[in-house]
Design a protein around this motif. Structure first.
Motif, mmCIF file in Angstrom:
data_model
loop_
_atom_site.group_PDB
_atom_site.id
_atom_site.type_symbol
_atom_site.label_atom_id
_atom_site.label_comp_id
_atom_site.label_asym_id
_atom_site.label_seq_id
_atom_site.Cartn_x
_atom_site.Cartn_y
_atom_site.Cartn_z
ATOM 1 N N ARG A 1 -6.049 8.364 -8.421
ATOM 2 C CA ARG A 1 -4.566 7.206 -8.855
ATOM 3 C C ARG A 1 -4.377 5.780 -7.361
ATOM 4 O O ARG A 1 -5.068 6.258 -6.788
ATOM 5 C CB ARG A 1 -3.947 8.052 -8.123
ATOM 6 N N LYS A 2 -4.224 5.021 -7.419
ATOM 7 C CA LYS A 2 -3.513 4.436 -6.527
ATOM 8 C C LYS A 2 -2.544 4.117 -6.516
ATOM 9 O O LYS A 2 -1.642 4.706 -6.764
ATOM 10 C CB LYS A 2 -3.552 2.946 -6.857
ATOM 11 N N THR A 3 -1.669 2.823 -5.349
ATOM 12 C CA THR A 3 -0.154 3.857 -4.928
ATOM 13 C C THR A 3 0.449 3.003 -5.431
ATOM 14 O O THR A 3 -0.224 2.489 -5.848
ATOM 15 C CB THR A 3 0.117 3.498 -3.475
ATOM 16 N N LYS A 4 2.044 2.895 -5.531
ATOM 17 C CA LYS A 4 2.727 2.626 -6.609
ATOM 18 C C LYS A 4 2.860 0.785 -5.935
ATOM 19 O O LYS A 4 3.129 0.252 -6.513
ATOM 20 C CB LYS A 4 4.125 3.288 -6.389
ATOM 21 N N GLN A 5 2.702 0.581 -4.516
ATOM 22 C CA GLN A 5 2.378 -0.410 -4.253
ATOM 23 C C GLN A 5 1.900 -1.527 -4.422
ATOM 24 O O GLN A 5 1.463 -2.048 -5.180
ATOM 25 C CB GLN A 5 3.287 -0.629 -2.588
ATOM 26 N N GLU A 6 -0.058 -1.010 -4.857
ATOM 27 C CA GLU A 6 -1.202 -0.975 -5.430
ATOM 28 C C GLU A 6 -0.884 -1.380 -6.603
ATOM 29 O O GLU A 6 -0.757 -1.934 -7.100
ATOM 30 C CB GLU A 6 -2.328 -0.470 -5.397
ATOM 31 N N THR A 7 0.036 -0.630 -8.041
ATOM 32 C CA THR A 7 0.562 -0.833 -9.444
ATOM 33 C C THR A 7 1.091 -1.825 -9.240
ATOM 34 O O THR A 7 0.772 -2.392 -9.699
ATOM 35 C CB THR A 7 0.943 0.742 -9.894
ATOM 36 N N TYR A 8 2.252 -1.800 -8.592
ATOM 37 C CA TYR A 8 2.886 -2.596 -8.284
ATOM 38 C C TYR A 8 2.332 -3.796 -8.141
ATOM 39 O O TYR A 8 2.598 -5.687 -9.235
ATOM 40 C CB TYR A 8 4.022 -2.944 -7.294
ATOM 41 N N ALA A 9 1.566 -4.804 -7.134
ATOM 42 C CA ALA A 9 0.784 -5.266 -7.117
ATOM 43 C C ALA A 9 -0.686 -5.392 -8.253
ATOM 44 O O ALA A 9 -0.500 -7.022 -8.407
ATOM 45 C CB ALA A 9 0.068 -5.854 -5.765
ATOM 46 N N GLN A 10 -0.877 -4.814 -8.525
ATOM 47 C CA GLN A 10 -1.687 -5.223 -9.541
ATOM 48 C C GLN A 10 -0.786 -6.233 -11.081
ATOM 49 O O GLN A 10 -1.694 -7.575 -11.948
ATOM 50 C CB GLN A 10 -2.372 -4.065 -10.298
ATOM 51 N N ILE A 11 -0.085 -5.565 -11.405
ATOM 52 C CA ILE A 11 1.109 -5.115 -12.735
ATOM 53 C C ILE A 11 1.620 -7.422 -11.809
ATOM 54 O O ILE A 11 2.117 -7.834 -13.092
ATOM 55 C CB ILE A 11 3.133 -4.908 -12.467
ATOM 56 N N GLU A 12 1.719 -7.915 -10.857
ATOM 57 C CA GLU A 12 2.430 -8.682 -10.784
ATOM 58 C C GLU A 12 1.342 -9.902 -11.106
ATOM 59 O O GLU A 12 1.207 -11.184 -10.950
ATOM 60 C CB GLU A 12 2.848 -8.880 -8.795
#
Length: 485
Positions: A184-195
């Motif tokens: 798992r990555k962090t929530k912040q890293e996941t959002y960064a990928q989406i962005e």
């Protein structure tokens, strides 16, 4: 776009990554259908890759029973419905907020999104190798990356930080699977990928109005901007969300339909209010979305789940046209002339999920209907603009956007807004559209809202759903569980 989903998909190119507890699902032999070189030598096959990602959205484990359960039945907008003794496997637990990591709904949503992400990654891998017009290739890549961002947005809202897989994984590469697929990555890293995906595709994708014929319904520039505005909103990046929503509004591509009730009917499909929706046809339909929510009893139109709650009904202002367009009351005469009889089991059903057998495309197959599923619509962007604008100090703009929505709903315009009034408007406008649970979580309304609905929201736990236990077991405990589960 509705017609192209019927294209045959190649097993070789869609034997993509699936995070699952069954290792046999990863053991797909190569060259089952066609050699890769032969496939790549035909440039017409590039669109097959893209269409395969779109068509995954129609599957049962994408937007059907499990998605309905964890995004709507959990919330104060809806009750389980059906009959008292039919729990829908785990839907009674969703309704009571007593769900656990072993419930099938979470496995379905997890597996469905990663199957879709696998298709997207496979498509991107092979698209890069085609010798086709570069502008067209760039658009195809943009469509696929938009979809991948959408799938990750579903995952991060449900589970928080998740494994981020952005490349085609060799199914025999145990090191990559263990270190990428199961970490798992962090929530912040996941959002960064989406962005990152969405920022990359904005200039790759055309405006909605440039699509015609069979391409109508594909991801557009406005769809990418709209999803990014929503992604920013969830992270409380108020100014970025406000500005991105403004880009969608100023594009001139979208407007509210005069009649709110038409938004979810066939006449409203791919309309001026539609930014992105899942395309379905009679021959390649949306699996069990309408069937799950169709009225149950005599005559039987479905399973009867996800019924609007009294809490939702009582939340509407007097004269709000959205109430009768959202809630199917029993008894009544429906918009197509069908009589909703007292022989149905529940006093209310989700009107937005209703599929007319007499006034819309219908072939008698309740399990696979031609009803499109709205994912992003213009009124959502107006609400995002208002909420983000309020937080960023743009109160006059928030007033204007809320007034625009209210007037369409048969209500009076407003001269001022509060955060509470904006969120109240959001509930009325977006009711039963799978946002309510996420909205009460992200805005901190969970404990109060669920308490009013007679349920207990556990702070520190219910902000996220549990990682499916079968996935943790398959990962040999590399995947970590969310707090409280």
């Amino acid at each position: 776009m509705k017609n192209i989903l019927n294209n045959k998909l190649l097993i070789l190119l869609f034997s993509a990554l699936v995070i699952t507890s069954c290792e046999d699902d990863l053991n797909v032999k190569p060259n089952d259908v066609i050699e890769v070189d032969d496939f790549l030598n035909d440039p017409n096959n590039a669109i097959q890759l893209v269409n395969g990602v779109y068509s995954k959205q129609l599957d049962y484990n994408m937007y059907s029973f499990s998605w309905i359960g964890i995004t709507s039945i959990t919330s104060d907008d809806a009750d389980k419905g059906s009959t008292p003794t039919d729990y829908g496997t785990d839907k009674g637990k969703m309704d009571n907020l007593t769900f656990t990591s072993t419930d099938i709904s979470f496995s379905d949503v997890w597996e469905g999104r990663y199957q879709a992400i696998g298709r997207a990654n496979t498509a991107l891998f092979y698209l890069d190798q085609f010798t086709i017009d570069e502008t067209l290739k760039s658009r195809y890549i943009g469509e696929v990356k938009f979809l991948r961002a959408l799938f990750y947005f579903d995952l991060v809202r449900c589970f928080g930080g998740v494994p981020i897989v952005t490349t085609k994984i060799d199914i025999n590469d145990s090191e990559a699977i263990n270190n990428i697929v199961y970490i798992r990555k962090t929530k912040q890293e996941t959002y960064a990928q989406i962005e990152a995906d969405l920022l990359d595709v904005i200039d790759r994708l055309p405006l909605k109005s440039t699509y015609a014929g069979n391409d109508l319904g594909r991801a557009s520039k406005g769809a990418a901007q709209a999803l990014l505005a929503k992604v920013y909103l969830y992270q409380e990046k108020w100014l970025e969300s406000y500005n991105m929503a403004g880009e969608v509004i100023s594009s001139g591509q979208y407007s509210l339909l005069p009649n709110y009730a038409n938004v979810w009917r066939e006449v409203g499909e791919n309309s001026s209010e539609s930014i992105y929706e899942v395309q379905a046809t009679l021959t390649k339909g949306l699996v069990d979305y309408t069937n799950v929510q169709g009225p149950r009893g005599t005559p039987d139109l479905g399973w009867g789940f996800n019924t609007p709650s009294l809490s939702l009904v009582n939340s509407y202002e007097a004269g709000d046209l959205r109430k009768d367009a959202t809630v199917m009351f029993v008894p009544s005469v429906l918009w197509d002339g069908f009589i909703a009889p007292t022989t149905w089991n529940n006093p209310r059903y989700n009107y937005k999920a209703y599929q007319s057998s007499v006034a819309e495309s219908w072939n008698g197959d309740k399990g696979q209907t031609a009803k499109n599923l709205r994912i992003l619509k213009y009124s959502d962007i107006l609400l995002i603009r208002a909420e983000a604008g309020f937080h960023a100090g743009m109160t006059s703009e928030a007033v204007d956007r809320i007034s625009e929505i209210r007037v369409r709903a048969g209500l009076t315009a407003v001269t001022s807004v509060t955060l509470e009034s904006i969120l109240k408007e959001r509930r009325a406008e977006m009711a039963m559209e799978h946002d309510r649970w996420f909205d009460i979580v992200r805005t901190g309304q969970g404990p109060a809202a669920m308490s009013l609905d007679g349920k207990t929201f556990i702070v520190g736990t219910h902000e996220l759903f549990p990682i499916p236990l079968d996935q943790i077991i398959a990962s040999d405990n590399r995947l970590t569980q969310n707090p409280g589960y």
